[in-house]
Design a protein around this motif. Structure first.
Motif, short mmCIF file in Angstrom:
data_model
loop_
_atom_site.label_atom_id
_atom_site.label_comp_id
_atom_site.label_asym_id
_atom_site.label_seq_id
_atom_site.Cartn_x
_atom_site.Cartn_y
_atom_site.Cartn_z
N ARG A 1 0.62 -1.73 0.30
CA ARG A 1 -0.28 -0.04 -0.06
C ARG A 1 0.48 1.05 0.48
O ARG A 1 0.85 2.48 -0.81
N ILE A 2 2.15 1.39 0.17
CA ILE A 2 2.90 2.02 1.08
C ILE A 2 3.31 2.58 -0.63
O ILE A 2 3.73 3.93 -1.04
N SER A 3 3.87 1.26 -1.30
CA SER A 3 4.34 1.78 -1.96
C SER A 3 3.47 2.65 -3.40
O SER A 3 3.74 3.25 -4.41
N LYS A 4 1.94 2.01 -3.08
CA LYS A 4 1.43 2.34 -4.22
C LYS A 4 1.56 3.47 -4.16
O LYS A 4 1.16 4.57 -4.51
N ILE B 1 1.78 9.71 -5.30
CA ILE B 1 1.89 10.92 -5.05
C ILE B 1 3.14 11.21 -6.18
O ILE B 1 3.14 12.55 -6.44
N GLY B 2 4.05 10.84 -6.11
CA GLY B 2 4.70 10.75 -7.23
C GLY B 2 4.55 11.07 -8.95
O GLY B 2 4.26 12.46 -9.19
N ASN B 3 3.17 10.49 -9.09
CA ASN B 3 2.65 11.24 -10.03
C ASN B 3 1.88 12.55 -10.07
O ASN B 3 1.89 13.15 -11.23
#
Length: 111
Positions: free
Chosen positions: A49-52, A57-59
């Motif tokens: 979940r954190i990586s998604k 957020i990056g996008n």
């Protein structure tokens, strides 16, 4: 000659077969990969979940940065166009060709 040798010196070993060296190196690498696979844990749901979330957020940040840059460049173009129009107007008013005609056309001042 045996008397010239040091008591604890290393003796030269015959060269190994190149195929045997390759085989031993491959076995070592296989063993190393298997150890790494055993040591890895299954990623937890929270990590996924954190990586998604990080990707999302990056996008969003990337899109925001693009929109800001687009707005800045549009504002620059708008300001540049406005300034150039003002300069053209000033050149028309105070240009050398226009100035000489206006001086000739004006009647002399009498006091």
């Amino acid at each position: 000659m045996p008397l010239c040798r040091k008591p604890y010196s290393y003796s030269k070993v015959d060269k190994e077969d190149p195929e045997e060296i390759i085989h031993r190196r491959a076995q070592f690498l296989i063993h190393k990969v298997l150890e790494q696979a055993d040591s890895r844990r299954k990623p937890s749901c929270l990590r996924i979940r954190i990586s998604k979330l990080k990707v999302k957020i990056g996008n969003r940040l990337r899109r925001l940065r693009k929109r800001i840059m687009l707005g800045v460049s549009a504002a620059r173009l708008g300001i540049h166009g406005h300034v150039m129009n003002q300069i053209k107007t000033l050149k028309k008013l105070f240009g050398p060709g226009r100035q000489s005609q206006s001086l000739i056309a004006l009647p002399p001042l009498l006091n």
